[in-house]
Scaffold this motif. Structure first.
Motif, PDB file in Angstrom:
ATOM      1  N   LEU A  35       7.302 -21.678  24.196  1.00 34.79           N
ATOM      2  CA  LEU A  35       7.037 -20.327  23.708  1.00 34.79           C
ATOM      3  C   LEU A  35       5.543 -20.130  23.530  1.00 34.79           C
ATOM      4  N   LEU A  36       5.031 -19.038  24.075  1.00 36.35           N
ATOM      5  CA  LEU A  36       3.613 -18.676  23.908  1.00 36.35           C
ATOM      6  C   LEU A  36       3.503 -17.436  23.046  1.00 36.35           C
ATOM      7  N   LYS A  37       2.697 -17.531  21.977  1.00 39.22           N
ATOM      8  CA  LYS A  37       2.295 -16.350  21.210  1.00 39.22           C
ATOM      9  C   LYS A  37       0.998 -15.863  21.867  1.00 39.22           C
ATOM     10  N   HIS A  38       1.014 -14.615  22.318  1.00 43.50           N
ATOM     11  CA  HIS A  38      -0.074 -14.091  23.151  1.00 43.50           C
ATOM     12  C   HIS A  38      -0.621 -12.785  22.579  1.00 43.50           C
ATOM     13  N   SER A  39      -1.933 -12.707  22.498  1.00 44.49           N
ATOM     14  CA  SER A  39      -2.597 -11.463  22.113  1.00 44.49           C
ATOM     15  C   SER A  39      -3.113 -10.772  23.369  1.00 44.49           C
ATOM     16  N   THR A  40      -2.668  -9.552  23.584  1.00 42.25           N
ATOM     17  CA  THR A  40      -3.054  -8.806  24.784  1.00 42.25           C
ATOM     18  C   THR A  40      -4.486  -8.269  24.711  1.00 42.25           C
ATOM     19  N   THR A  41      -5.177  -8.501  23.590  1.00 41.95           N
ATOM     20  CA  THR A  41      -6.547  -7.995  23.454  1.00 41.95           C
ATOM     21  C   THR A  41      -7.601  -9.100  23.393  1.00 41.95           C
ATOM     22  N   PRO A  49      -9.609 -12.411  25.027  1.00 40.00           N
ATOM     23  CA  PRO A  49      -9.933 -13.129  26.255  1.00 40.00           C
ATOM     24  C   PRO A  49      -9.471 -14.595  26.248  1.00 40.00           C
ATOM     25  N   VAL A  50      -9.523 -15.259  25.088  1.00 41.45           N
ATOM     26  CA  VAL A  50      -9.040 -16.638  25.008  1.00 41.45           C
ATOM     27  C   VAL A  50      -7.537 -16.662  25.282  1.00 41.45           C
ATOM     28  N   SER A  51      -6.833 -15.688  24.743  1.00 42.93           N
ATOM     29  CA  SER A  51      -5.392 -15.595  24.968  1.00 42.93           C
ATOM     30  C   SER A  51      -5.096 -15.285  26.432  1.00 42.93           C
ATOM     31  N   ALA A  52      -5.927 -14.492  27.058  1.00 41.94           N
ATOM     32  CA  ALA A  52      -5.738 -14.197  28.486  1.00 41.94           C
ATOM     33  C   ALA A  52      -5.847 -15.485  29.308  1.00 41.94           C
ATOM     34  N   HIS A  53      -6.778 -16.347  28.947  1.00 43.00           N
ATOM     35  CA  HIS A  53      -6.918 -17.631  29.634  1.00 43.00           C
ATOM     36  C   HIS A  53      -5.676 -18.498  29.401  1.00 43.00           C
ATOM     37  N   ALA A  54      -5.216 -18.565  28.157  1.00 41.23           N
ATOM     38  CA  ALA A  54      -4.019 -19.351  27.833  1.00 41.23           C
ATOM     39  C   ALA A  54      -2.804 -18.808  28.571  1.00 41.23           C
ATOM     40  N   PHE A  55      -2.701 -17.494  28.671  1.00 43.30           N
ATOM     41  CA  PHE A  55      -1.604 -16.862  29.405  1.00 43.30           C
ATOM     42  C   PHE A  55      -1.612 -17.316  30.865  1.00 43.30           C
ATOM     43  N   GLY A  56      -2.791 -17.384  31.464  1.00 39.34           N
ATOM     44  CA  GLY A  56      -2.918 -17.840  32.844  1.00 39.34           C
ATOM     45  C   GLY A  56      -2.460 -19.281  33.013  1.00 39.34           C
ATOM     46  N   GLU A  57      -2.829 -20.132  32.071  1.00 39.74           N
ATOM     47  CA  GLU A  57      -2.391 -21.537  32.111  1.00 39.74           C
ATOM     48  C   GLU A  57      -0.875 -21.623  31.932  1.00 39.74           C
ATOM     49  N   LYS A  88      -6.969 -25.325  23.948  1.00 38.05           N
ATOM     50  CA  LYS A  88      -6.165 -26.530  24.210  1.00 38.05           C
ATOM     51  C   LYS A  88      -4.897 -26.208  24.988  1.00 38.05           C
ATOM     52  N   ILE A  89      -4.626 -24.932  25.223  1.00 35.42           N
ATOM     53  CA  ILE A  89      -3.457 -24.538  26.010  1.00 35.42           C
ATOM     54  C   ILE A  89      -3.832 -24.624  27.487  1.00 35.42           C
ATOM     55  N   THR A  90      -3.439 -25.751  28.097  1.00 38.38           N
ATOM     56  CA  THR A  90      -3.727 -25.979  29.508  1.00 38.38           C
ATOM     57  C   THR A  90      -2.458 -26.492  30.198  1.00 38.38           C
ATOM     58  N   LYS A  91      -2.428 -26.358  31.515  1.00 36.21           N
ATOM     59  CA  LYS A  91      -1.294 -26.891  32.275  1.00 36.21           C
ATOM     60  C   LYS A  91      -1.131 -28.383  32.014  1.00 36.21           C
ATOM     61  N   LYS A  92      -2.235 -29.093  31.941  1.00 38.87           N
ATOM     62  CA  LYS A  92      -2.190 -30.545  31.727  1.00 38.87           C
ATOM     63  C   LYS A  92      -1.542 -30.873  30.383  1.00 38.87           C
TER      64      LYS A  92
END
Length: 110
Positions: free
Chosen positions: A27-33, A35-43, A97-101
């Motif tokens: 589960l990802l908690k994501h902020s749509t506003t 930029p750090v969250s946008a990066h985590a969303f991509g991962e 720290k939210i990365t694919k790895k």
């Protein structure tokens, strides 16, 4: 890209928490506003796994986000990812720290 289901209601969250007792979920908690969250969303969305994945938008679904924090007894951060098994968070991390790895290491550990 990993397909995820968006959580928009507390009842939906409760069902997912119950589901985690049978099979682990991410589960990802994501902020749509943010930029750090946008990066985590991509991962998160590029992480390839058979584990079911869910997303909650913390601004748009504040009640759900708060309930997740209460149920898992983990202080809210955004972005924040949880590996939930047997009805509890067995791993979580946030921000850069939210990365694919890191997701792969967490999933492999269960």
């Amino acid at each position: 890209m990993t397909a995820y289901e968006e959580i928009t209601s507390v009842n939906q969250w409760k069902d997912i928490l119950e589901e985690s007792k049978k099979q682990p979920v991410l589960l990802l908690k994501h902020s749509t506003t943010c930029p750090v969250s946008a990066h985590a969303f991509g991962e998160f969305t590029s992480f390839d796994s058979t584990i079911k994945t869910y997303l909650v938008k913390v601004i748009e679904s504040r009640a759900v986000s708060n309930e997740i924090g209460n149920d898992l007894a983990i202080k809210h951060e955004s972005p924040q990812v949880f590996l939930i098994a047997k009805g509890e968070s067995v791993w979580n991390t946030s921000h850069w720290k939210i990365t694919k790895k890191e997701l792969a290491k967490a999933v492999e550990s269960i």
